[in-house]
Design a protein around this motif. Structure first.
Motif, short mmCIF file in Angstrom:
data_model
loop_
_atom_site.label_atom_id
_atom_site.label_comp_id
_atom_site.label_asym_id
_atom_site.label_seq_id
_atom_site.Cartn_x
_atom_site.Cartn_y
_atom_site.Cartn_z
N GLU A 223 0.84 -1.21 0.00
CA GLU A 223 0.00 0.00 0.00
C GLU A 223 0.87 1.25 0.00
O GLU A 223 0.62 2.22 -0.72
CB GLU A 223 -0.93 -0.02 1.21
N ARG A 224 1.94 1.20 0.81
CA ARG A 224 2.86 2.35 0.85
C ARG A 224 3.60 2.51 -0.47
O ARG A 224 3.75 3.63 -0.97
CB ARG A 224 3.86 2.16 2.00
N LEU A 225 4.05 1.39 -1.04
CA LEU A 225 4.77 1.47 -2.31
C LEU A 225 3.87 1.98 -3.44
O LEU A 225 4.33 2.77 -4.28
CB LEU A 225 5.32 0.09 -2.67
N VAL A 226 2.63 1.56 -3.46
CA VAL A 226 1.69 2.05 -4.48
C VAL A 226 1.47 3.55 -4.33
O VAL A 226 1.45 4.31 -5.31
CB VAL A 226 0.35 1.29 -4.38
N ALA A 227 1.35 3.99 -3.08
CA ALA A 227 1.12 5.41 -2.83
C ALA A 227 2.32 6.26 -3.25
O ALA A 227 2.16 7.39 -3.73
CB ALA A 227 0.83 5.63 -1.34
N GLU A 228 3.49 5.71 -3.13
CA GLU A 228 4.70 6.44 -3.51
C GLU A 228 4.87 6.52 -5.02
O GLU A 228 5.58 7.36 -5.54
CB GLU A 228 5.93 5.77 -2.88
#
Length: 217
Positions: free
Chosen positions: A212-217
């Motif tokens: 989720e964090r990687l997608v947001a970045e």
């Protein structure tokens, strides 16, 4: 939504006990002493033909025996590919959560595709993987980038991540231009710091939030 491509052995599943058992059945038929689990684990990663080749090298057997021994190993392994194989803790829940978030999955492994499908069915996660690129799906096998590229293309070419556990997975991801998310408790042979990766995790409970964090970045 992103494409998330998973390796199988040492990533989603701990399959080494079944591979070890099949190797030792093959060795017993040849009148050779059994190998221990740690040694067989060290042979996993480049596909079944290479696994059998490494077993042969350990016993100084001639190269011309390879087709016969490969066939013998596969006969034993395909008879019970998931008897001792288990999902790593948290895998099923992580897949459910990622699927609920709209992500699409594929499998990219050096294990034969039909054997991989059998294992996924046995472990009740086959429904998550409409695409399986196995070691016999293309002329090339990992670490050649072609299988990983084929997996991404089969999911519509969406940007995404490759989830793997080993040096072979890291080399494949680099060659394909895909970021690797490294599962640190698989079958790697070198320290984590020496394996190129974009992110890492040691529990599948961590994976959904990490992605989720990687997608947001």
């Amino acid at each position: 939504m992103a494409s998330i491509i998973f390796d199988l052995d040492g990533t989603l599943v701990d399959s080494a006990p079944d591979i070890h058992a099949a190797v030792n059945l093959m060795l017993a038929e040849e009148g050779a002493a059994p190998m221990d689990l740690a040694q067989v684990c060290g042979f996993i990663g480049n596909g079944v033909p290479v696994l059998v080749q490494r077993v042969m090298q350990a016993h100084s057997w001639p190269a011309e025996d390879h087709p016969r021994l490969l066939s013998r190993f596969m006969t034993h392994y395909d008879a019970a590919p998931a008897e001792l194989t288990r999902l790593y803790p948290g895998v099923a829940a992580a897949l459910d959560r990622l699927a609920a978030a709209g992500h699409r999955f594929a499998l990219c492994t050096n294990k034969p595709a039909a054997t991989s499908q059998s294992i996924l069915r046995h472990l009740s996660i086959a429904g998550h993987f409409p695409v399986i690129i196995g070691g016999d799906s293309l002329p090339q096998r990992k670490p050649d980038p072609a299988p990983l590229k084929a997996a991404f293309n089969a999911l519509g070419g969406l940007a995404g991540w490759y989830i793997g556990d080993s040096e072979v997975d890291a080399e494949t991801a680099q060659a394909a231009g895909a970021p690797l998310v490294l599962f640190t408790l698989g079958y790697r042979k070198t320290p984590v710091e020496e394996i190129p990766h974009a992110a890492r995790f040691d529990s599948f409970d961590q994976l959904p939030a990490l992605l989720e964090r990687l997608v947001a970045e």
